[in-house]
Design a protein around this motif. Structure first.
Motif, PDB file in Angstrom:
ATOM      1  N   MET A   1      20.912 -10.279 124.388  1.00 37.28           N
ATOM      2  CA  MET A   1      19.958  -9.595 123.533  1.00 37.28           C
ATOM      3  C   MET A   1      20.654  -9.232 122.225  1.00 37.28           C
ATOM      4  SD  MET A   1      17.493  -6.395 124.357  1.00 37.28           S
ATOM      5  CE  MET A   1      18.600  -5.026 124.396  1.00 37.28           C
ATOM      6  N   LYS A   2      20.079  -9.676 121.126  1.00 37.69           N
ATOM      7  CA  LYS A   2      20.666  -9.467 119.808  1.00 37.69           C
ATOM      8  C   LYS A   2      19.980  -8.277 119.131  1.00 37.69           C
ATOM      9  CE  LYS A   2      20.893 -11.642 115.337  1.00 37.69           C
ATOM     10  NZ  LYS A   2      20.320 -12.671 114.524  1.00 37.69           N
ATOM     11  N   LEU A   3      20.736  -7.203 118.872  1.00 39.60           N
ATOM     12  CA  LEU A   3      20.164  -6.032 118.206  1.00 39.60           C
ATOM     13  C   LEU A   3      20.497  -5.993 116.724  1.00 39.60           C
ATOM     14  CD1 LEU A   3      20.689  -3.234 120.876  1.00 39.60           C
ATOM     15  CD2 LEU A   3      18.611  -4.474 120.317  1.00 39.60           C
ATOM     16  N   LYS A   4      21.586  -6.658 116.333  1.00 40.49           N
ATOM     17  CA  LYS A   4      21.978  -6.702 114.924  1.00 40.49           C
ATOM     18  C   LYS A   4      20.990  -7.581 114.173  1.00 40.49           C
ATOM     19  CE  LYS A   4      25.406  -6.486 111.686  1.00 40.49           C
ATOM     20  NZ  LYS A   4      25.020  -5.649 110.624  1.00 40.49           N
ATOM     21  N   THR A   5      20.456  -7.063 113.088  1.00 49.07           N
ATOM     22  CA  THR A   5      19.442  -7.767 112.329  1.00 49.07           C
ATOM     23  C   THR A   5      19.841  -7.816 110.865  1.00 49.07           C
ATOM     24  OG1 THR A   5      17.784  -6.874 113.845  1.00 49.07           O
ATOM     25  CG2 THR A   5      16.973  -7.822 111.815  1.00 49.07           C
ATOM     26  N   GLU A   6      19.677  -8.956 110.234  1.00 54.06           N
ATOM     27  CA  GLU A   6      19.936  -9.079 108.808  1.00 54.06           C
ATOM     28  C   GLU A   6      18.700  -8.627 108.038  1.00 54.06           C
ATOM     29  OE1 GLU A   6      21.608 -12.756 107.537  1.00 54.06           O
ATOM     30  OE2 GLU A   6      22.774 -12.970 109.386  1.00 54.06           O
ATOM     31  N   CYS A   7      18.902  -8.326 106.763  1.00 50.50           N
ATOM     32  CA  CYS A   7      17.816  -7.758 105.956  1.00 50.50           C
ATOM     33  C   CYS A   7      16.583  -8.659 105.892  1.00 50.50           C
ATOM     34  CB  CYS A   7      18.306  -7.447 104.550  1.00 50.50           C
ATOM     35  SG  CYS A   7      19.462  -6.054 104.490  1.00 50.50           S
ATOM     36  N   ILE A  35      18.177   2.424 110.315  1.00 53.95           N
ATOM     37  CA  ILE A  35      19.095   3.560 110.382  1.00 53.95           C
ATOM     38  C   ILE A  35      20.210   3.414 109.354  1.00 53.95           C
ATOM     39  CG2 ILE A  35      20.872   4.657 111.817  1.00 53.95           C
ATOM     40  CD1 ILE A  35      18.998   4.140 114.231  1.00 53.95           C
ATOM     41  N   TYR A  36      20.701   2.201 109.181  1.00 54.82           N
ATOM     42  CA  TYR A  36      21.859   2.020 108.295  1.00 54.82           C
ATOM     43  C   TYR A  36      21.566   1.259 107.002  1.00 54.82           C
ATOM     44  CZ  TYR A  36      22.231  -2.613 110.482  1.00 54.82           C
ATOM     45  OH  TYR A  36      21.979  -3.865 110.941  1.00 54.82           O
ATOM     46  N   CYS A  37      20.367   0.788 106.774  1.00 57.56           N
ATOM     47  CA  CYS A  37      20.069   0.011 105.568  1.00 57.56           C
ATOM     48  C   CYS A  37      19.034   0.722 104.699  1.00 57.56           C
ATOM     49  CB  CYS A  37      19.575  -1.382 105.944  1.00 57.56           C
ATOM     50  SG  CYS A  37      19.275  -2.422 104.503  1.00 57.56           S
ATOM     51  N   ARG A  38      19.511   1.284 103.607  1.00 57.26           N
ATOM     52  CA  ARG A  38      18.632   2.038 102.720  1.00 57.26           C
ATOM     53  C   ARG A  38      17.610   1.129 102.033  1.00 57.26           C
ATOM     54  NH1 ARG A  38      20.683   5.757  97.801  1.00 57.26           N
ATOM     55  NH2 ARG A  38      22.608   4.878  98.551  1.00 57.26           N
ATOM     56  N   ALA A  39      18.013  -0.072 101.629  1.00 55.93           N
ATOM     57  CA  ALA A  39      17.102  -0.991 100.948  1.00 55.93           C
ATOM     58  C   ALA A  39      15.913  -1.354 101.836  1.00 55.93           C
ATOM     59  CB  ALA A  39      17.851  -2.246 100.516  1.00 55.93           C
ATOM     60  N   CYS A  40      16.185  -1.610 103.085  1.00 55.27           N
ATOM     61  CA  CYS A  40      15.097  -1.963 104.010  1.00 55.27           C
ATOM     62  C   CYS A  40      14.237  -0.753 104.351  1.00 55.27           C
ATOM     63  CB  CYS A  40      15.654  -2.626 105.269  1.00 55.27           C
ATOM     64  SG  CYS A  40      16.275  -4.291 104.939  1.00 55.27           S
ATOM     65  N   ARG A  41      14.830   0.446 104.356  1.00 52.22           N
ATOM     66  CA  ARG A  41      14.027   1.661 104.556  1.00 52.22           C
ATOM     67  C   ARG A  41      13.031   1.797 103.410  1.00 52.22           C
ATOM     68  NH1 ARG A  41      18.825   4.283 106.196  1.00 52.22           N
ATOM     69  NH2 ARG A  41      19.074   5.182 104.121  1.00 52.22           N
ATOM     70  N   LYS A  42      13.483   1.550 102.186  1.00 49.40           N
ATOM     71  CA  LYS A  42      12.577   1.628 101.035  1.00 49.40           C
ATOM     72  C   LYS A  42      11.473   0.584 101.149  1.00 49.40           C
ATOM     73  CE  LYS A  42      14.318   2.892  96.920  1.00 49.40           C
ATOM     74  NZ  LYS A  42      15.120   2.783  95.699  1.00 49.40           N
ATOM     75  N   TYR A  43      11.860  -0.636 101.555  1.00 50.76           N
ATOM     76  CA  TYR A  43      10.889  -1.707 101.739  1.00 50.76           C
ATOM     77  C   TYR A  43       9.844  -1.300 102.784  1.00 50.76           C
ATOM     78  CZ  TYR A  43       9.019  -6.377 102.649  1.00 50.76           C
ATOM     79  OH  TYR A  43       8.184  -7.447 102.804  1.00 50.76           O
ATOM     80  N   SER A  44      10.316  -0.733 103.874  1.00 54.11           N
ATOM     81  CA  SER A  44       9.429  -0.313 104.946  1.00 54.11           C
ATOM     82  C   SER A  44       8.490   0.805 104.490  1.00 54.11           C
ATOM     83  CB  SER A  44      10.257   0.148 106.149  1.00 54.11           C
ATOM     84  OG  SER A  44       9.436   0.535 107.199  1.00 54.11           O
ATOM     85  N   MET A  45       9.012   1.752 103.726  1.00 48.52           N
ATOM     86  CA  MET A  45       8.173   2.850 103.222  1.00 48.52           C
ATOM     87  C   MET A  45       7.105   2.318 102.276  1.00 48.52           C
ATOM     88  SD  MET A  45      10.724   6.171 102.814  1.00 48.52           S
ATOM     89  CE  MET A  45      11.298   5.631 101.242  1.00 48.52           C
ATOM     90  N   ARG A  46       7.494   1.385 101.414  1.00 47.62           N
ATOM     91  CA  ARG A  46       6.513   0.794 100.487  1.00 47.62           C
ATOM     92  C   ARG A  46       5.441   0.022 101.258  1.00 47.62           C
ATOM     93  NH1 ARG A  46      11.001  -1.528  96.954  1.00 47.62           N
ATOM     94  NH2 ARG A  46      11.686   0.292  95.816  1.00 47.62           N
ATOM     95  N   ASN A  47       5.856  -0.674 102.291  1.00 41.34           N
ATOM     96  CA  ASN A  47       4.901  -1.398 103.135  1.00 41.34           C
ATOM     97  C   ASN A  47       3.908  -0.427 103.775  1.00 41.34           C
ATOM     98  OD1 ASN A  47       5.000  -4.148 103.092  1.00 41.34           O
ATOM     99  ND2 ASN A  47       5.939  -4.376 105.096  1.00 41.34           N
ATOM    100  N   SER A  48       4.414   0.699 104.255  1.00 42.78           N
ATOM    101  CA  SER A  48       3.536   1.700 104.878  1.00 42.78           C
ATOM    102  C   SER A  48       2.542   2.253 103.874  1.00 42.78           C
ATOM    103  CB  SER A  48       4.361   2.847 105.452  1.00 42.78           C
ATOM    104  OG  SER A  48       5.176   2.387 106.497  1.00 42.78           O
ATOM    105  N   LYS A  49       3.014   2.541 102.670  1.00 40.99           N
ATOM    106  CA  LYS A  49       2.116   3.060 101.629  1.00 40.99           C
ATOM    107  C   LYS A  49       1.052   2.033 101.280  1.00 40.99           C
ATOM    108  CE  LYS A  49       5.314   6.247  99.393  1.00 40.99           C
ATOM    109  NZ  LYS A  49       6.064   6.551  98.162  1.00 40.99           N
ATOM    110  N   LEU A  50       1.465   0.778 101.187  1.00 37.74           N
ATOM    111  CA  LEU A  50       0.517  -0.286 100.872  1.00 37.74           C
ATOM    112  C   LEU A  50      -0.545  -0.401 101.963  1.00 37.74           C
ATOM    113  CD1 LEU A  50      -0.387  -2.698  99.144  1.00 37.74           C
ATOM    114  CD2 LEU A  50       1.244  -4.084 100.420  1.00 37.74           C
ATOM    115  N   THR A  51      -0.125  -0.359 103.210  1.00 33.37           N
ATOM    116  CA  THR A  51      -1.067  -0.449 104.328  1.00 33.37           C
ATOM    117  C   THR A  51      -2.055   0.703 104.289  1.00 33.37           C
ATOM    118  OG1 THR A  51       0.579  -1.561 105.687  1.00 33.37           O
ATOM    119  CG2 THR A  51      -1.260  -0.539 106.844  1.00 33.37           C
TER     120      THR A  51
END
Length: 83
Positions: A1-7, A35-51
């Motif tokens: 099981m691979k938990l490490k994910t690239e951006c 948890i450890y990637c700020r850029a993807c957190r921002k992407y995720s937050m923007r996605n949530s706002k868009l939705t």
């Protein structure tokens, strides 16, 4: 099981999650990555706002009479600047 994910994978999972197509394991991998990637957190937050914006639009339109008033004011401004 691979938990490490690239951006790029995390962004793809985020997009799938937005449309409720992500599996449980993908969601776990995304949350670990966020948890450890700020850029993807921002992407995720923007996605949530868009939705939220798409699901609950609060667009207010201008009435026809208000549009006419705006057109008249604009035309007056254009005429006065050309003089």
């Amino acid at each position: 099981m691979k938990l490490k994910t690239e951006c790029h994978e995390a962004n793809h999972i985020c997009d799938k999650n937005q449309y409720k197509e992500a599996t449980f394991l993908e969601k776990v991998r995304l949350n670990i990555h966020l948890i450890y990637c700020r850029a993807c957190r921002k992407y995720s937050m923007r996605n949530s706002k868009l939705t939220k914006a798409v699901n609950n639009p609060t667009v207010q339109t201008v009435s026809t009479s208000e549009k006419e008033v705006m057109k008249q004011r604009l035309q007056e401004q254009l005429n006065s600047s050309n003089s």
